[in-house]
Design an enzyme around this catalytic site. Sequence first.
Site, short mmCIF file in Angstrom:
data_model
loop_
_atom_site.label_atom_id
_atom_site.label_comp_id
_atom_site.label_asym_id
_atom_site.label_seq_id
_atom_site.Cartn_x
_atom_site.Cartn_y
_atom_site.Cartn_z
N SER A 1 0.72 -1.30 0.08
CA SER A 1 -0.04 0.07 0.02
C SER A 1 0.93 1.40 0.08
O SER A 1 0.45 2.32 -0.52
CB SER A 1 -1.04 0.06 1.13
OG SER A 1 -0.04 -0.12 2.44
N ASP B 1 -0.95 6.08 11.67
CA ASP B 1 -0.69 4.63 11.93
C ASP B 1 0.60 4.38 11.98
O ASP B 1 1.02 3.27 12.17
CB ASP B 1 -1.44 3.73 11.04
CG ASP B 1 -0.91 3.95 9.52
OD1 ASP B 1 -0.37 4.64 9.13
OD2 ASP B 1 -1.83 3.29 8.68
N HIS C 1 1.72 4.45 6.87
CA HIS C 1 1.10 5.30 5.79
C HIS C 1 1.26 6.78 5.55
O HIS C 1 0.60 7.36 6.40
CB HIS C 1 -0.37 4.88 5.42
CG HIS C 1 -0.63 3.39 5.30
ND1 HIS C 1 -1.33 2.57 6.18
CD2 HIS C 1 -0.47 2.75 4.21
CE1 HIS C 1 -1.27 1.32 5.97
NE2 HIS C 1 -1.00 1.46 4.53
#
Length: 222
Positions: free
Chosen positions: A16, A192, A195
Amino acid sequence: MLIFQDRDRIVFAGDSVTDMGSVHPVGEGRNEELGTGYVRMVENLLAACYPRLRIRVTNSGVSGNTSRELLERYQRDVVDLHPDWVSVCVGINDVWRQFDSPSIPDRQVMPEEYRQNMEQMILAVKGVTKGMFILSPYYMEPNRQESMRARMDEYGQICRELAEEHGCIYVDFQKMYDDFCKVRHSSSIAWDRIHPNQIGSMMMARAFLEKCGFEWQQSKSR
Protein backbone atom coordinates in the site's frame (compact mmCIF):
# COMPACT_ATOMS: atom_id res chain seq x y z
CA MET A 1 24.88 12.33 -12.91
CA LEU A 2 21.42 10.78 -13.16
CA ILE A 3 21.57 7.04 -13.70
CA PHE A 4 18.38 6.97 -15.80
CA GLN A 5 18.45 7.48 -19.54
CA ASP A 6 15.91 8.59 -22.12
CA ARG A 7 13.13 6.02 -22.59
CA ASP A 8 14.05 4.07 -19.46
CA ARG A 9 11.17 2.37 -17.68
CA ILE A 10 11.12 2.12 -13.88
CA VAL A 11 8.66 -0.34 -12.34
CA PHE A 12 7.86 0.20 -8.65
CA ALA A 13 6.50 -2.92 -6.94
CA GLY A 14 5.23 -3.18 -3.40
CA ASP A 15 2.31 -2.87 -1.00
CA SER A 16 0.00 0.00 0.00
CA VAL A 17 2.88 2.40 0.63
CA THR A 18 3.76 2.08 -3.04
CA ASP A 19 0.19 1.65 -4.29
CA MET A 20 -1.38 4.76 -2.71
CA GLY A 21 -4.51 4.57 -4.88
CA SER A 22 -2.86 3.59 -8.16
CA VAL A 23 -4.67 1.68 -10.89
CA HIS A 24 -4.45 -2.12 -10.56
CA PRO A 25 -2.66 -4.24 -11.44
CA VAL A 26 -0.41 -1.70 -13.15
CA GLY A 27 -0.77 2.06 -13.03
CA GLU A 28 0.85 4.74 -15.14
CA GLY A 29 -0.16 7.92 -16.93
CA ARG A 30 -0.89 11.60 -16.46
CA ASN A 31 -3.78 11.53 -14.02
CA GLU A 32 -4.22 9.44 -10.85
CA GLU A 33 -3.11 6.14 -12.35
CA LEU A 34 0.24 6.38 -10.52
CA GLY A 35 -1.41 6.97 -7.16
CA THR A 36 -0.65 9.84 -4.82
CA GLY A 37 2.44 8.58 -2.99
CA TYR A 38 6.19 8.59 -3.49
CA VAL A 39 5.97 6.93 -6.92
CA ARG A 40 3.98 9.87 -8.28
CA MET A 41 6.42 12.30 -6.70
CA VAL A 42 9.41 10.53 -8.22
CA GLU A 43 7.77 10.79 -11.63
CA ASN A 44 6.90 14.46 -11.09
CA LEU A 45 10.40 15.42 -10.00
CA LEU A 46 12.07 13.57 -12.86
CA ALA A 47 9.75 15.19 -15.40
CA ALA A 48 10.14 18.66 -13.87
CA CYS A 49 13.92 18.60 -13.48
CA TYR A 50 14.83 16.46 -16.50
CA PRO A 51 12.29 17.48 -19.16
CA ARG A 52 14.45 16.12 -22.00
CA LEU A 53 14.33 12.61 -20.56
CA ARG A 54 11.19 10.62 -21.31
CA ILE A 55 11.25 8.27 -18.33
CA ARG A 56 8.35 5.85 -18.01
CA VAL A 57 7.27 5.28 -14.41
CA THR A 58 4.98 2.36 -13.61
CA ASN A 59 3.29 1.61 -10.29
CA SER A 60 2.86 -2.10 -9.58
CA GLY A 61 2.00 -1.70 -5.92
CA VAL A 62 -1.03 -3.48 -4.45
CA SER A 63 -2.35 -2.58 -1.02
CA GLY A 64 -2.09 -5.31 1.58
CA ASN A 65 0.50 -7.37 -0.25
CA THR A 66 3.07 -9.38 1.64
CA SER A 67 6.27 -10.46 -0.10
CA ARG A 68 4.57 -13.81 -0.75
CA GLU A 69 1.66 -12.18 -2.57
CA LEU A 70 3.94 -9.85 -4.51
CA LEU A 71 6.07 -12.78 -5.61
CA GLU A 72 2.97 -14.60 -6.87
CA ARG A 73 2.20 -11.77 -9.32
CA TYR A 74 5.79 -10.65 -9.90
CA GLN A 75 6.18 -12.25 -13.33
CA ARG A 76 3.04 -10.59 -14.69
CA ASP A 77 3.28 -7.21 -12.96
CA VAL A 78 7.04 -6.67 -13.09
CA VAL A 79 9.12 -9.04 -15.23
CA ASP A 80 6.72 -9.20 -18.20
CA LEU A 81 6.72 -5.38 -18.38
CA HIS A 82 10.39 -5.52 -19.45
CA PRO A 83 11.56 -2.76 -17.11
CA ASP A 84 14.99 -1.15 -17.30
CA TRP A 85 14.91 -0.61 -13.54
CA VAL A 86 12.95 -2.37 -10.80
CA SER A 87 12.19 -1.04 -7.32
CA VAL A 88 10.75 -3.26 -4.59
CA CYS A 89 9.40 -2.02 -1.28
CA VAL A 90 7.64 -4.79 0.62
CA GLY A 91 7.76 -6.36 4.07
CA ILE A 92 5.57 -4.14 6.19
CA ASN A 93 2.59 -6.51 5.94
CA ASP A 94 4.84 -9.52 6.44
CA VAL A 95 5.57 -8.09 9.89
CA TRP A 96 2.22 -6.42 10.57
CA ARG A 97 0.23 -9.65 10.20
CA GLN A 98 2.29 -11.15 13.02
CA PHE A 99 0.87 -8.47 15.32
CA ASP A 100 -2.64 -7.68 14.08
CA SER A 101 -3.47 -11.30 13.16
CA PRO A 102 -1.45 -13.38 15.64
CA SER A 103 -3.93 -16.29 15.55
CA ILE A 104 -3.82 -16.58 11.72
CA PRO A 105 -0.34 -17.90 10.89
CA ASP A 106 -1.24 -18.45 7.22
CA ARG A 107 -1.13 -14.67 6.67
CA GLN A 108 2.27 -14.25 8.29
CA VAL A 109 5.57 -14.34 6.44
CA MET A 110 8.45 -15.26 8.72
CA PRO A 111 12.01 -13.98 8.16
CA GLU A 112 13.26 -17.14 6.45
CA GLU A 113 10.48 -17.07 3.86
CA TYR A 114 10.82 -13.30 3.46
CA ARG A 115 14.50 -13.68 2.58
CA GLN A 116 13.66 -16.38 0.03
CA ASN A 117 10.87 -14.31 -1.52
CA MET A 118 13.04 -11.22 -1.82
CA GLU A 119 15.93 -13.15 -3.31
CA GLN A 120 13.65 -14.76 -5.90
CA MET A 121 12.46 -11.29 -6.95
CA ILE A 122 16.03 -10.08 -7.24
CA LEU A 123 17.18 -13.08 -9.27
CA ALA A 124 14.18 -12.82 -11.61
CA VAL A 125 15.47 -9.51 -13.00
CA LYS A 126 19.18 -9.71 -12.26
CA GLY A 127 21.18 -9.46 -15.46
CA VAL A 128 18.20 -8.47 -17.59
CA THR A 129 17.70 -4.98 -16.14
CA LYS A 130 20.07 -2.07 -15.65
CA GLY A 131 19.62 -2.28 -11.91
CA MET A 132 17.33 -2.90 -8.97
CA PHE A 133 16.39 -0.87 -5.92
CA ILE A 134 15.58 -2.47 -2.58
CA LEU A 135 13.63 -0.05 -0.38
CA SER A 136 13.56 -0.99 3.27
CA PRO A 137 10.32 -1.74 5.10
CA TYR A 138 9.84 0.55 8.09
CA TYR A 139 7.83 1.39 11.17
CA MET A 140 7.76 4.99 12.40
CA GLU A 141 8.46 4.05 16.00
CA PRO A 142 11.65 5.55 17.48
CA ASN A 143 11.77 3.03 20.34
CA ARG A 144 13.77 0.19 18.83
CA GLN A 145 12.85 -2.11 21.71
CA GLU A 146 9.15 -1.91 20.87
CA SER A 147 8.18 -5.37 19.60
CA MET A 148 6.93 -4.50 16.13
CA ARG A 149 9.77 -2.06 15.53
CA ALA A 150 12.34 -4.66 16.60
CA ARG A 151 10.78 -7.19 14.25
CA MET A 152 10.71 -4.72 11.37
CA ASP A 153 14.42 -4.08 11.84
CA GLU A 154 15.07 -7.79 11.22
CA TYR A 155 13.38 -7.52 7.82
CA GLY A 156 15.20 -4.31 7.00
CA GLN A 157 18.50 -6.05 7.76
CA ILE A 158 17.56 -8.88 5.40
CA CYS A 159 16.98 -6.30 2.67
CA ARG A 160 20.33 -4.66 3.36
CA GLU A 161 22.17 -7.99 3.23
CA LEU A 162 20.51 -9.08 -0.01
CA ALA A 163 21.17 -5.69 -1.64
CA GLU A 164 24.85 -5.95 -0.78
CA GLU A 165 25.07 -9.57 -1.93
CA HIS A 166 23.40 -8.97 -5.29
CA GLY A 167 24.62 -5.45 -6.08
CA CYS A 168 21.25 -3.73 -5.65
CA ILE A 169 20.77 -0.12 -4.63
CA TYR A 170 19.55 0.00 -1.03
CA VAL A 171 17.35 2.86 0.19
CA ASP A 172 17.00 2.96 3.98
CA PHE A 173 13.55 4.40 4.65
CA GLN A 174 13.75 3.29 8.28
CA LYS A 175 16.78 5.47 9.00
CA MET A 176 15.18 8.35 7.13
CA TYR A 177 12.10 8.20 9.35
CA ASP A 178 14.21 7.64 12.47
CA ASP A 179 16.04 10.89 11.75
CA PHE A 180 12.76 12.72 11.20
CA CYS A 181 11.31 11.42 14.45
CA LYS A 182 14.21 12.92 16.38
CA VAL A 183 12.73 16.31 15.51
CA ARG A 184 9.00 15.73 14.96
CA HIS A 185 6.48 13.15 16.12
CA SER A 186 5.50 10.48 13.61
CA SER A 187 1.84 11.54 13.84
CA SER A 188 2.73 14.60 11.77
CA ILE A 189 3.32 12.35 8.76
CA ALA A 190 1.47 9.08 9.51
CA TRP A 191 -1.23 8.43 12.11
CA ASP A 192 -0.71 4.66 11.95
CA ARG A 193 3.09 4.99 11.74
CA ILE A 194 3.01 3.28 8.35
CA HIS A 195 1.09 5.16 5.65
CA PRO A 196 2.72 8.53 4.98
CA ASN A 197 0.96 11.75 4.10
CA GLN A 198 2.31 14.00 1.35
CA ILE A 199 5.23 15.12 3.51
CA GLY A 200 6.29 11.55 4.19
CA SER A 201 5.82 10.61 0.55
CA MET A 202 8.04 13.49 -0.53
CA MET A 203 10.68 12.34 1.94
CA MET A 204 10.57 8.88 0.39
CA ALA A 205 10.83 10.26 -3.14
CA ARG A 206 13.79 12.40 -2.12
CA ALA A 207 15.56 9.46 -0.45
CA PHE A 208 15.03 7.36 -3.59
CA LEU A 209 16.28 10.03 -5.97
CA GLU A 210 19.32 10.77 -3.82
CA LYS A 211 20.51 7.27 -4.80
CA CYS A 212 20.02 8.06 -8.49
CA GLY A 213 22.33 11.01 -9.01
CA PHE A 214 19.36 13.38 -9.10
CA GLU A 215 20.14 17.11 -9.31
CA TRP A 216 17.62 19.87 -8.85
CA GLN A 217 19.31 22.17 -11.36
CA GLN A 218 20.81 20.97 -14.64
CA SER A 219 23.50 22.71 -16.65
CA LYS A 220 22.27 24.27 -19.90
CA SER A 221 24.40 21.87 -21.90
CA ARG A 222 22.30 18.87 -20.86
